[in-house]
Design an enzyme around this catalytic site. Structure first.
Site, PDB file in Angstrom:
ATOM      1  N   LEU A  76      11.069   9.309  13.066  1.00  0.00           N
ATOM      2  CA  LEU A  76      11.068   8.189  13.884  1.00  0.00           C
ATOM      3  C   LEU A  76      12.691   7.702  13.457  1.00  0.00           C
ATOM      4  CD1 LEU A  76       8.016   6.318  12.917  1.00  0.00           C
ATOM      5  CD2 LEU A  76       8.418   7.274  15.225  1.00  0.00           C
ATOM      6  N   GLY A  77      12.949   8.053  12.330  1.00  0.00           N
ATOM      7  CA  GLY A  77      14.394   7.412  11.715  1.00  0.00           C
ATOM      8  C   GLY A  77      14.630   7.633  10.483  1.00  0.00           C
ATOM      9  N   PHE A 116      17.137   5.417   1.604  1.00  0.00           N
ATOM     10  CA  PHE A 116      16.587   6.629   0.577  1.00  0.00           C
ATOM     11  C   PHE A 116      15.495   7.395   1.292  1.00  0.00           C
ATOM     12  CE2 PHE A 116      17.652   3.101  -1.898  1.00  0.00           C
ATOM     13  CZ  PHE A 116      18.634   3.455  -2.653  1.00  0.00           C
ATOM     14  N   GLY A 117      15.539   7.691   2.538  1.00  0.00           N
ATOM     15  CA  GLY A 117      14.511   8.880   2.976  1.00  0.00           C
ATOM     16  C   GLY A 117      14.339   8.778   4.592  1.00  0.00           C
ATOM     17  N   VAL A 130      11.745   8.697   7.992  1.00  0.00           N
ATOM     18  CA  VAL A 130      10.393   8.132   8.365  1.00  0.00           C
ATOM     19  C   VAL A 130       9.904   8.758   9.456  1.00  0.00           C
ATOM     20  CG1 VAL A 130       9.409   6.048   9.147  1.00  0.00           C
ATOM     21  CG2 VAL A 130      11.244   5.652   7.689  1.00  0.00           C
ATOM     22  N   ASP A 138      18.959  -6.203   1.850  1.00  0.00           N
ATOM     23  CA  ASP A 138      19.383  -5.379   2.808  1.00  0.00           C
ATOM     24  C   ASP A 138      18.749  -5.711   4.144  1.00  0.00           C
ATOM     25  OD1 ASP A 138      20.514  -3.198   3.835  1.00  0.00           O
ATOM     26  OD2 ASP A 138      19.233  -1.480   3.430  1.00  0.00           O
TER      27      ASP A 138
END
Length: 573
Positions: free
Chosen positions: A350-351, A355-356, A358, A469
């Site tokens: 998905l994107g 830090f990771g 999805v 954020d």
């Protein structure tokens, strides 16, 4: 003798009839399916072989309802006054994990025996997010709640509350009971032990009383008393029963026996005569027997095979660390998440989050769509952020925050599982010639939702949560284009009234408040600054830093500020 053993669990129900009947109470044989014929079951509710009514099981996000199949007349045809009523029932709540409840149940009186459109988790299978608090619900409930939900102002995770048309209790108290000597004792709803409850409404006094006890004897003192006229809430005919639900964590909710009566006192139950709860499941392992006559070659092959198996088992095992014990057990196995995402294929991507990556996934057991955030924690930094995200959003509950469903850790993989947001992130609707242009009404709705979620983080939760954020990429949109704030990997938690400590400056350029670079202390004000930059993004439709823009237009906040200064100078303000 066999008939006597079958009648361990009895439903005692009094029906107020216009025709004068010689029968005041009706007895039903649960063992002969009598209870099944008079009780309407919905959702996961079922009557087990021993006669126990089980409303839910150890499945997440489940609801179960059980109502007496016929409506009961609570108001006389010539008078709107609600009749007195009394009910007694014995129940037990057995959590999937000790001391971690999920979610609770309620004795419910409703104008319908089928509560369509209701939700599990904090809604207890009684209401949903759109009708909670509506006077038209005509819902009366006494809740036995094992999760503290801040959205509804719960006092703790072990309380009894009286509710009218809402999940916000009109009055609630920590669960307890009074002994025969009127000594107050604590009572744990999540203990897995049988508890008896008495709920009595006196129409002449307009008083509602709730009593609890782990024994068969009715206490003299009430744990909860509330003066109320139920006439505006009740209709002429209403249905009585129970509703329960599970959430992120699950519990089995049992009703062991039930007595109900109008214009009279319901009979107490003899707890010793009730059927026993099912015992814990036992794992039976077939012992490995090695024959003494096996040759040395066969033993070597056997040991080699075991070694290979153990290596693979350890490699794929979910890992539990000390910090996880404060949060709760794993909610998903790596095997399930790997299957849900088709092995984390790029087609499911998905994107990119903080830090990771999805991935979109479909849970194999429930066919529920989820978003799985996969974090590589080669450095200790990643593990700290992973724990932070669980510790913060894992206990947050708000309609404008992305709900964390669970987590998993397996060696080099850290996994977070969220509600799937079908409309993706807000930035896709603002930049790079989006396929769908948001209307001003939609934009305002999204911003208003994010503001509501931010207020909850800063002021309304038990601790102050600073997101650090906030940006368009971290605002996700559900099916109705409601804005939900997500990605809590950088979040910091502080006690209300405390002074935030100095830390490294993190976030996204263009959203950072000027004072952050000087003092390095994240505050609610720095979050509000970032929200202001997000607001400008939504209004202007451009990024906070536009590299292709003219130098004076590079930073959106500075550019808007200069324009405002020119306008104020022109208007002499």
């Amino acid at each position: 003798m066999a008939k006597t053993l079958i009648l361990l669990w009895v439903f005692l129900l009094f029906l107020l009839n216009q025709v004068k009947s010689q029968i005041d109470e009706l007895f039903f044989d649960a063992g002969d399916d009598g209870a099944a014929s008079i009780i309407r079951l919905n959702g996961a509710a079922q009557i087990q072989k021993n006669g126990i009514l089980r409303l839910t099981n150890h499945t997440s996000r489940l609801l179960g309802q059980a109502f007496y199949s016929s409506g009961i007349q609570f108001q006389d045809s010539t008078d709107d006054k609600v009749s007195s009523f009394s009910t007694v029932f014995a129940f037990a709540i057995v959590p999937e994990y000790p001391k971690l409840g999920g979610h609770g149940f309620a004795f419910t009186i409703s104008p319908s025996r089928e509560l369509h459109g209701t939700l599990p988790s904090q809604y207890l299978g009684i209401l949903n997010s759109s009708n909670v608090g509506n006077f038209s619900n005509h819902i009366f409930a006494v809740e036995f709640d094992t999760v503290q939900d801040y959205e509804f102002g719960d006092i703790n995770d072990n309380h009894v509350g009286i509710n009218f048309n809402s999940l916000v209790s009109n009055k609630s108290v920590p669960t307890a009971y009074f002994t025969t000597n009127s000594i107050k004792q604590d009572l744990d709803l999540k203990s897995g032990k049988v508890i008896q409850a008495w709920i009595d409404y006196d129409s002449s006094k307009k008083q509602l009383d709730v009593k609890l006890s782990p024994t068969s004897t009715k206490p003299n003192s009430s744990i909860l008393t509330y003066e109320v006229d139920l006439s505006p809430i009740f209709q002429k005919y209403m249905y009585v029963g129970f509703s329960a639900s599970t959430g992120l964590l699950a519990s089995s909710h049992y009703i062991m026996g039930w007595s109900f009566k109008v214009n009279g006192e319901a009979k107490s139950l003899d707890l010793d005569s009730l059927p026993s709860l099912p015992g814990p499941k036992r794992n039976h392992h077939t012992p490995l027997i090695l024959g003494v006559t096996l040759s040395a070659v066969l033993i070597m092959f056997l040991l080699f095979g075991i070694a290979i198996y153990l290596i693979r088992k350890i490699k794929n095992a979910d890992v539990t660390e000390a910090w996880e014990l404060d949060i709760g057990p794993h909610r998903f196995s790596y095997k399930d998440l790997n299957q849900a995402t088709s092995g984390f294929k790029d087609e499911q991507l998905l994107g990119f989050g903080g830090f990771g990556r999805v991935y979109k996934g479909i849970l194999p057991n429930s066919n529920t769509q989820v978003a799985v955030k996969r974090i590589s924690h080669e450095s200790k930094q990643g593990l700290r952020e992973f724990a932070s995200e669980i510790a913060s959003i894992g206990r947050l509950r708000h309609r404008n925050l992305v709900q964390l469903l669970g987590w998993c850790r397996r060696l080099g993989d850290l996994l977070l599982v969220y509600d799937f947001m079908p409309n993706g992130s807000l930035d896709k609707y603002l930049f790079d010639e989006p396929k769908t242009i948001l209307t001003w009404k939609q934009r305002f709705k999204i911003i208003n939702g994010v503001a509501s979620g931010l207020l909850y983080l800063h002021e309304e939760w038990e601790q102050k949560v600073i997101h650090r954020d906030i940006k368009a990429g971290n605002v996700l949109l559900d099916t109705e284009l409601n804005g939900r704030l997500g990605d809590f990997g950088l979040a910091k938690l502080y006690e209300h009234g405390s002074n935030p400590s100095t830390t490294r400056v993190v976030g996204t350029l263009g959203y950072l408040a000027p004072e952050l670079t000087r003092i390095g202390k994240p505050t609610t004000s720095s979050d509000v600054f970032a929200f202001g930059a997000l607001l400008l993004e939504v209004v202007c439709g451009r990024r906070p830093i536009e590299h292709k823009a003219l130098p004076e237009e590079l930073i959106l906040v500075d550019w808007v500020w200069k324009k405002m200064e020119i306008w104020c100078h022109f208007k002499r303000c």
